[in-house]
Scaffold this active site. Structure first.
Site, PDB file in Angstrom:
ATOM      1  CB  VAL A  78      -0.928   0.019   1.234  1.00  0.00           C
ATOM      2  CG1 VAL A  78      -1.664   1.351   1.342  1.00  0.00           C
ATOM      3  CG2 VAL A  78      -1.929  -1.130   1.163  1.00  0.00           C
ATOM      4  CG  ASP A  79       2.431   2.840  -3.126  1.00  0.00           C
ATOM      5  OD1 ASP A  79       3.339   2.288  -2.481  1.00  0.00           O
ATOM      6  OD2 ASP A  79       2.203   2.596  -4.335  1.00  0.00           O
TER       7      ASP A  79
END
Length: 357
Positions: A78-79
């Site tokens: 996840v960014d």
């Protein structure tokens, strides 16, 4: 106060250069003056989805997974994290323990973060003040509120050009956001405590120039407001019915759940027979803006919330990873019950569990 495109350009530039920048929120009025709520919405099919408010559900498999390996299951994949606020960051006016440290760790890990609330009682500037009061250093451009979403909807649909007014059931947040886009409104806090004449021959005169009724959470809702909304929607040709959200319950305090905006919207639905255009979660409008304007990969965005029917459903319907936290309105028993048909990818107690102790 006139909106321009300058803030949008600044936001996009900031988002590419700063790990945490994003949204269309600001605290100071001078900055807000240059934002463009219209950019929040694009004239695509997403607006039609919110208008009909058709949602899908995801059938539970054998079980829902508890988050046991946050590094592998979450942090490595996840960014961008989108956080609901009530029940995730705070409860009522009380900050959930450990949140400042967890947010700091996420920033240090290079994660982008945005904070989204369906609560319309405050404007973006108002929510910035709340973050500050709780000791959270959150840039204003990371904050979304459904009061802003309502104003953005009216700006995108060029409501101002109709010359009509908005009747507000709600609190100051919606009114402040409408002021920023110079859309005239009546009602809101000004109708607190009013009572219609219900004696023999009594009637309530309503404004024939109202072209939309927007319903947000209102701690001072009364029969006068309900009757005014009913008359505007039923008797003013083409009058729109807009809702900031349909949340069943909310966190006014940390002691118990309180009836949410769904109860207020339900009153207006009941007396008009109309369905509202919903602009808050789980409407796809906000995530469409994020993904399209900032060129984000939806598969690397995670929606974190405490509600199955708004937060998790919002994430599922829009191709995001989802985490349900048990620090708000949803219990583990409800999540795992046979009646629940909405499954997050993972669930955990609080976002503090994103980092192993």
């Amino acid at each position: 106060m006139k909106f321009t495109q300058s803030l949008l350009a600044a936001i996009l530039a900031s988002a590419s250069s700063h790990v945490c920048a994003f949204t269309v929120k600001t605290a100071g009025r001078s900055t807000l003056r240059s934002s463009s709520a219209a950019a929040f919405f694009s004239p695509s099919s997403s607006s039609q989805q919110s208008r009909s408010f058709k949602t899908s559900t995801v059938t539970l498999q054998a079980s829902v997974q508890r988050l046991v390996d946050p590094q592998a299951n979450l942090l490595d994949t996840v960014d961008v994290f989108i956080f609901d606020c009530d029940g995730v960051i705070w409860r009522g006016d009380s900050l959930i323990e450990g949140i400042p440290e967890t947010l700091a760790k996420l920033r240090a890990a290079g994660k982008k973060m945005f904070f989204v609330t369906n609560n319309s009682t405050k404007s973006r500037a108002g929510y910035k003040k709340k973050f500050d009061s709780l000791g959270l250093d959150v840039p204003p451009e990371e904050i979304f509120s459904s009061s802003f979403a309502a104003a953005a909807y009216f700006e995108q649909t060029k409501f101002k050009d109709t010359g009509k007014k908005v009747y507000v059931i709600g609190e100051v947040g919606i009114c402040e956001e409408l002021d920023l886009i110079q859309v005239p409104w009546i009602g809101g806090p000004n109708d607190k405590g009013k009572e219609p004449n219900m004696g023999p021959g009594g009637m309530l005169e309503h404004d024939k120039d109202v072209g939309a009724v927007v319903v947000g959470f209102d701690r001072n809702i009364n029969y006068y407001k309900i009757q005014t909304a009913q008359l505007c929607i039923n008797e003013n040709p083409g009058c729109q019915f807009v809702a900031t959200n349909l949340d069943a319950v909310t966190h006014l305090t940390d002691a118990q759940e309180w009836a949410g905006n769904g109860s207020m919207v339900g009153a207006i639905k009941g007396c008009t027979g109309k369905e509202p255009t919903v602009v808050g979660k789980p409407s796809p409008l906000m995530i469409d803006y994020l993904a399209e304007k900032l060129n984000l990969d939806k598969s690397r965005i995670c929606m974190v919330g405490d509600r199955l029917d708004t937060d998790v459903l919002f994430g599922k319907d829009n191709g995001l990873k989802t985490v349900l936290v048990l620090s708000g309105v949803t219990s583990e028993q409800k999540l795992l019950s046979d009646e629940n048909l909405i499954a997050p990818d993972y669930y955990t107690d609080t976002i503090n569990d994103f980092f192993a102790s």
